[in-house]
Write a protein that holds these residues in place. Structure first.
Motif, mmCIF file in Angstrom:
data_model
loop_
_atom_site.group_PDB
_atom_site.id
_atom_site.type_symbol
_atom_site.label_atom_id
_atom_site.label_comp_id
_atom_site.label_asym_id
_atom_site.label_seq_id
_atom_site.Cartn_x
_atom_site.Cartn_y
_atom_site.Cartn_z
ATOM 1 N N GLY A 251 0.811 -1.218 0.000
ATOM 2 C CA GLY A 251 0.000 0.000 0.000
ATOM 3 C C GLY A 251 0.837 1.258 0.000
ATOM 4 O O GLY A 251 2.069 1.223 0.053
ATOM 5 N N VAL A 252 0.151 2.389 -0.073
ATOM 6 C CA VAL A 252 0.804 3.700 -0.022
ATOM 7 C C VAL A 252 0.050 4.582 0.959
ATOM 8 O O VAL A 252 -1.116 4.335 1.278
ATOM 9 C CB VAL A 252 0.833 4.378 -1.405
ATOM 10 C CG1 VAL A 252 1.589 3.528 -2.415
ATOM 11 C CG2 VAL A 252 -0.573 4.685 -1.910
ATOM 12 N N SER A 253 0.731 5.614 1.419
ATOM 13 C CA SER A 253 0.080 6.594 2.286
ATOM 14 C C SER A 253 -0.852 7.447 1.440
ATOM 15 O O SER A 253 -0.434 8.008 0.425
ATOM 16 C CB SER A 253 1.125 7.478 2.968
ATOM 17 O OG SER A 253 2.005 6.703 3.750
ATOM 18 N N LEU A 254 -2.100 7.544 1.854
ATOM 19 C CA LEU A 254 -3.070 8.294 1.077
ATOM 20 C C LEU A 254 -2.877 9.800 1.287
ATOM 21 O O LEU A 254 -3.007 10.296 2.410
ATOM 22 C CB LEU A 254 -4.491 7.922 1.483
ATOM 23 C CG LEU A 254 -5.122 6.718 0.799
ATOM 24 C CD1 LEU A 254 -6.528 6.493 1.342
ATOM 25 C CD2 LEU A 254 -5.172 6.897 -0.710
ATOM 26 N N PRO A 255 -2.565 10.550 0.224
ATOM 27 C CA PRO A 255 -2.520 12.012 0.343
ATOM 28 C C PRO A 255 -3.937 12.561 0.367
ATOM 29 O O PRO A 255 -4.901 11.823 0.116
ATOM 30 C CB PRO A 255 -1.787 12.431 -0.938
ATOM 31 C CG PRO A 255 -2.168 11.377 -1.933
ATOM 32 C CD PRO A 255 -2.289 10.085 -1.147
ATOM 33 N N PRO A 256 -4.112 13.835 0.667
ATOM 34 C CA PRO A 256 -5.458 14.420 0.557
ATOM 35 C C PRO A 256 -6.019 14.214 -0.844
ATOM 36 O O PRO A 256 -5.274 14.162 -1.826
ATOM 37 C CB PRO A 256 -5.205 15.913 0.847
ATOM 38 C CG PRO A 256 -3.950 15.937 1.644
ATOM 39 C CD PRO A 256 -3.111 14.800 1.132
ATOM 40 N N ALA A 257 -7.326 14.091 -0.923
ATOM 41 C CA ALA A 257 -7.969 13.875 -2.218
ATOM 42 C C ALA A 257 -7.633 15.021 -3.165
ATOM 43 O O ALA A 257 -7.703 16.197 -2.778
ATOM 44 C CB ALA A 257 -9.470 13.748 -2.051
ATOM 45 N N PRO A 258 -7.254 14.704 -4.396
ATOM 46 C CA PRO A 258 -6.928 15.773 -5.355
ATOM 47 C C PRO A 258 -8.166 16.568 -5.736
ATOM 48 O O PRO A 258 -9.298 16.083 -5.646
ATOM 49 C CB PRO A 258 -6.373 14.998 -6.555
ATOM 50 C CG PRO A 258 -6.979 13.636 -6.453
ATOM 51 C CD PRO A 258 -7.123 13.364 -4.982
ATOM 52 N N THR A 259 -7.948 17.779 -6.187
ATOM 53 C CA THR A 259 -9.065 18.601 -6.650
ATOM 54 C C THR A 259 -9.617 18.045 -7.953
ATOM 55 O O THR A 259 -8.930 17.337 -8.690
ATOM 56 C CB THR A 259 -8.609 20.051 -6.874
ATOM 57 O OG1 THR A 259 -7.527 20.044 -7.813
ATOM 58 C CG2 THR A 259 -8.153 20.683 -5.571
ATOM 59 N N GLU A 260 -10.866 18.357 -8.220
ATOM 60 C CA GLU A 260 -11.502 17.882 -9.446
ATOM 61 C C GLU A 260 -10.892 18.564 -10.666
ATOM 62 O O GLU A 260 -10.341 19.655 -10.578
ATOM 63 C CB GLU A 260 -13.004 18.157 -9.396
ATOM 64 C CG GLU A 260 -13.774 17.209 -8.476
ATOM 65 C CD GLU A 260 -13.786 15.779 -8.984
ATOM 66 O OE1 GLU A 260 -13.966 15.578 -10.196
ATOM 67 O OE2 GLU A 260 -13.586 14.857 -8.167
ATOM 68 N N GLY A 261 -11.024 17.902 -11.802
ATOM 69 C CA GLY A 261 -10.508 18.461 -13.036
ATOM 70 C C GLY A 261 -9.062 18.087 -13.259
ATOM 71 O O GLY A 261 -8.377 17.555 -12.373
ATOM 72 N N VAL A 262 -8.577 18.344 -14.464
ATOM 73 C CA VAL A 262 -7.197 18.033 -14.816
ATOM 74 C C VAL A 262 -6.580 19.258 -15.486
ATOM 75 O O VAL A 262 -7.292 20.091 -16.061
ATOM 76 C CB VAL A 262 -7.120 16.820 -15.775
ATOM 77 C CG1 VAL A 262 -7.586 15.557 -15.072
ATOM 78 C CG2 VAL A 262 -7.935 17.060 -17.040
#
Length: 399
Positions: A198-209
């Motif tokens: 597994g990996v450490s979960l970062p904060p959820a990314p913002t929507e869009g690219v």
């Protein structure tokens, strides 16, 4: 719990960065760890192992190991002879010497583990690190387990013997476990389980690219033949010939560097491809976090379960990868695009789709993040491992 972690090199050398989040998660959960690398002659190169160095114990030289064997023979002769007797089925025979040396080192570790008050011994890799841990357990009576990745499964260095003596053997993907299945005796299969890396979960990314005229493709892999860089460069040349805008960044170094540079020149990709050399782990994650990368591509010919892909997906970076090893399992539920290995046409088409559609990139970003949240969160995985270390974890065996 007090857990001894036997590694191949970590915290030294360039490999095994995928073990660091697991160790950190166990420490964060309140467990104590002692890291024992089988090899420790290389320099420290990782940028995220400072917390591990103070918990690391190097193996001693031959004299101290032989002294530990002599002491073990005097103290517990039956256990000590039994530790070496377990090696009698070693095949091929030429491997017997390496197994005997690792077992002798294990007798030294047994004394260290007892003195430290260890509750469990865990080895990453099912080859010689597991032999070492098995010897330590046989001499000390401390229960043990191991993590099997890929090459070590294929070597089949006493896999059944190790599973029979271990509390459990962890395979990082269903594919790896299925590869091992024909090699295992029925009683050994009962101790085989699947627990992902597994990996450490970062904060959820913002929507869009991000919107870029030349989207960035990143391949985070050592420059070795098995990673398939040649196929990626051929696909990149075709994309360039079609007038598709992109840049390709190669993050890694290795023995194929000169060959890769020559191929870039032959294909006329000098203005499209950047050689980044080895990128420190923290910098790589910062590139994902700061949205400098539009797609991660891994054209490997063989792979276990790529933590490099898991990290990218955790940050909401779309991924394209070859359907090898545990990668199809990782990219279930449309979490990324899969292509056959060595198939330049399929790789070109997949990359063209990603480069040509911000909508597709956004969909893959969301699906990849959900996949990591569901099954590759290292905090949850560390909790499951800890339960298995103390014998309370649920058992998922080979059917």
């Amino acid at each position: 719990m007090r857990i001894v972690y036997v590694t191949q090199r970590l915290p030294f050398g360039t490999g095994e960065t995928f073990v660091v989040p697991e160790v950190e998660a166990l420490l964060a959960a309140g467990h104590e760890l002692l890291i024992v690398p089988r090899l420790s002659h290389e320099p420290v190169v990782h940028d995220n192992v400072d917390a591990l160095l103070s918990r690391t114990r190097r193996l001693p030289g031959r004299g101290a190991v032989l002294a530990a064997v002599a002491a073990a023979l005097a103290r517990t002769p039956r256990r000590t002879i039994g530790a070496f007797w377990r090696l009698r089925r070693t095949r091929p025979r030429r491997r017997a010497y390496s197994n005997a040396v690792a077992t002798a080192q294990g007798l030294w570790l047994a004394r260290v583990a007892r003195g430290w008050g260890a509750d469990h011994i865990h080895a990453h890799w099912a080859h010689l690190t597991a032999t070492l841990a098995m010897g330590a357990s046989a001499s000390s009576g401390i229960p043990w387990s191991f993590t099997a990745h890929r090459y070590d499964v294929l070597l089949n260095n006493l896999l059944s013997e190790k599973l029979r003596s271990a509390r459990f053997g962890r395979f990082i993907a269903r594919e790896m476990l299925e590869t091992a299945r024909p090699m295992l005796t029925p009683d050994a299969r009962e101790r085989a389980v699947v627990v992902h890396m597994g990996v450490s979960l970062p904060p959820a990314p913002t929507e869009g690219v991000p919107s870029r005229a030349r989207p960035i493709l990143l391949c985070p892999a050592r420059l070795v033949p098995i990673k398939g860089h040649g196929y990626l460069l051929d696909a990149a040349a075709r994309l360039a010939a079609r007038g598709i805008g992109f840049e390709l960044w190669l993050a890694g170094d290795g023995p194929e560097r000169d060959a890769v540079e020559r191929r870039i020149g032959e294909l006329g990709l000098g203005g499209r491809v950047r050689m980044l050399d080895t990128v420190p782990h923290a910098e790589l994650l910062a590139m994902y976090r700061e949205r400098q990368v539009d797609c991660v591509v891994l054209p490997s010919l063989h792979e276990g379960l790529s933590v490099a892909l898991v990290e990218a997906m955790a940050y909401g970076v779309p991924v394209v990868a070859t359907a090898v090893g545990g990668v199809p399992e990782l990219l279930e539920r449309d979490a990324g695009l899969l292509v056959p290995p060595r198939d330049v046409d399929a790789l070109e088409d997949a990359l063209a789709r990603v480069l040509g559609s911000m909508t597709l990139r956004a969909e893959l970003a969301r699906a990849g993040r959900r996949r990591v949240e569901a099954e590759f969160d290292v905090a949850a995985i560390a909790g499951e491992l800890a339960r298995r270390f103390d014998g309370t974890g649920a058992r998922e065996t080979v059917s």
